[in-house]
Design a protein around this motif. Structure first.
Motif, mmCIF file in Angstrom:
data_model
loop_
_atom_site.group_PDB
_atom_site.id
_atom_site.type_symbol
_atom_site.label_atom_id
_atom_site.label_comp_id
_atom_site.label_asym_id
_atom_site.label_seq_id
_atom_site.Cartn_x
_atom_site.Cartn_y
_atom_site.Cartn_z
ATOM 1 N N GLU A 1 34.052 44.111 41.230
ATOM 2 C CA GLU A 1 33.570 44.567 42.501
ATOM 3 C C GLU A 1 34.938 44.409 43.495
ATOM 4 O OE1 GLU A 1 31.190 46.442 43.829
ATOM 5 O OE2 GLU A 1 30.215 46.374 41.889
ATOM 6 N N ARG A 2 35.480 43.414 43.501
ATOM 7 C CA ARG A 2 36.623 43.352 44.089
ATOM 8 C C ARG A 2 37.688 44.245 43.883
ATOM 9 N NH1 ARG A 2 37.615 37.592 43.830
ATOM 10 N NH2 ARG A 2 35.778 37.290 45.158
ATOM 11 N N ALA A 3 37.950 44.420 42.612
ATOM 12 C CA ALA A 3 38.932 45.455 42.159
ATOM 13 C C ALA A 3 38.695 46.835 42.585
ATOM 14 C CB ALA A 3 39.211 45.392 40.821
ATOM 15 N N VAL A 4 37.627 47.162 42.471
ATOM 16 C CA VAL A 4 37.021 48.605 42.659
ATOM 17 C C VAL A 4 37.185 48.797 44.138
ATOM 18 C CG1 VAL A 4 35.055 50.024 42.905
ATOM 19 C CG2 VAL A 4 35.409 49.225 40.948
ATOM 20 N N GLU A 5 36.900 47.654 44.949
ATOM 21 C CA GLU A 5 37.017 47.796 46.394
ATOM 22 C C GLU A 5 38.543 48.033 46.962
ATOM 23 O OE1 GLU A 5 36.633 44.585 50.310
ATOM 24 O OE2 GLU A 5 35.001 44.729 48.900
ATOM 25 N N ALA B 1 56.674 45.450 46.659
ATOM 26 C CA ALA B 1 56.438 46.083 47.901
ATOM 27 C C ALA B 1 55.175 47.092 47.742
ATOM 28 C CB ALA B 1 57.340 46.969 48.346
ATOM 29 N N VAL B 2 54.678 47.249 46.312
ATOM 30 C CA VAL B 2 53.538 47.802 46.023
ATOM 31 C C VAL B 2 52.145 46.976 46.063
ATOM 32 C CG1 VAL B 2 52.138 48.835 43.982
ATOM 33 C CG2 VAL B 2 54.660 49.308 44.117
ATOM 34 N N GLU B 3 51.433 47.709 46.461
ATOM 35 C CA GLU B 3 50.009 46.712 46.771
ATOM 36 C C GLU B 3 49.493 46.053 45.568
ATOM 37 O OE1 GLU B 3 47.069 47.987 49.878
ATOM 38 O OE2 GLU B 3 47.982 49.949 49.481
ATOM 39 N N ARG B 4 49.215 44.823 45.819
ATOM 40 C CA ARG B 4 48.581 44.068 44.629
ATOM 41 C C ARG B 4 47.624 43.038 45.027
ATOM 42 N NH1 ARG B 4 50.925 38.950 43.133
ATOM 43 N NH2 ARG B 4 52.537 39.405 44.999
ATOM 44 N N LEU B 5 46.553 43.275 44.200
ATOM 45 C CA LEU B 5 45.377 42.084 44.262
ATOM 46 C C LEU B 5 45.510 41.169 42.915
ATOM 47 C CD1 LEU B 5 42.748 41.611 45.270
ATOM 48 C CD2 LEU B 5 41.775 43.289 43.238
ATOM 49 N N THR B 6 45.387 40.065 43.453
ATOM 50 C CA THR B 6 45.363 38.961 42.383
ATOM 51 C C THR B 6 43.973 38.663 42.451
ATOM 52 O OG1 THR B 6 47.605 38.275 43.098
ATOM 53 C CG2 THR B 6 46.182 36.568 41.751
#
Length: 177
Positions: free
Chosen positions: A165-169, A148-153
């Motif tokens: 850049e994608r991670a910082v955004e 349920a925690v926000e996750r970026l792949t």
């Protein structure tokens, strides 16, 4: 904010974590150098040194968070108990938690990175490609509270600057409730 990296060895987690840390001026707490230090101290490799390293990383991250700073945890975090450790730490610390999972969709690139890396971590054996392939079976789907925690792949076949850049955004976006 607590940022927890996740992904198989050799995908590029550390490079991305370090670049994010440099960009956001946040310390990176990395499990592998901690485990290397535990082994250098004379603790037998047949002991649960990996678990000990995760617990030391948790303690260090908790100290940093308690001092009012954000932290980035660099670890494989392949299974729910490891991921839940960061969920619990964020809750105890009153911090937002976001996961950044790093994959490498190009098997040849992933294998070459793994086999070419030289991390200078005494007594810590580098995983073989065969071991990484086997660990794919153990890499748990994202479920439970960590799911349920926000996750970026991020797919590390892309250039590092694009990934950062994608991670910082992602990290700058407000947490959804």
């Amino acid at each position: 904010m607590l940022i927890a990296m996740a992904g198989l060895p050799g995908t590029g987690k550390t490079a991305i974590a370090e670049a994010i840390g440099a960009r956001l001026l946040r310390p990176v707490v990395s499990v592998d150098p901690i485990e290397s230090a535990i082994l250098r101290a004379g603790i037998d490799a047949d002991q649960p040194t990996g678990l000990a390293a995760y617990l030391v990383a948790e303690t260090l991250a908790e100290i940093v968070l308690g001092a009012g700073h954000g932290a980035i945890v660099d670890a494989v975090n392949a299974v729910d108990p490891a991921r839940e450790q960061w969920v619990s730490l964020a809750a105890r610390s009153g911090q937002t938690l976001k996961f950044i999972e790093v994959i490498c969709s190009d098997v040849a690139v992933h294998r070459n990175r793994l086999e070419a890396r030289q991390r200078n971590l005494p007594r810590l054996s580098e995983p073989t490609w065969h071991a990484v392939e086997q660990s794919l079976d153990e890499y748990a789907a994202w479920s439970g509270p960590s799911g349920a925690v926000e996750r970026l792949t991020l797919d590390s076949v892309e250039p590092l600057d694009v990934l950062v850049e994608r991670a910082v955004e992602f990290l700058g976006r407000p947490t959804s409730s």
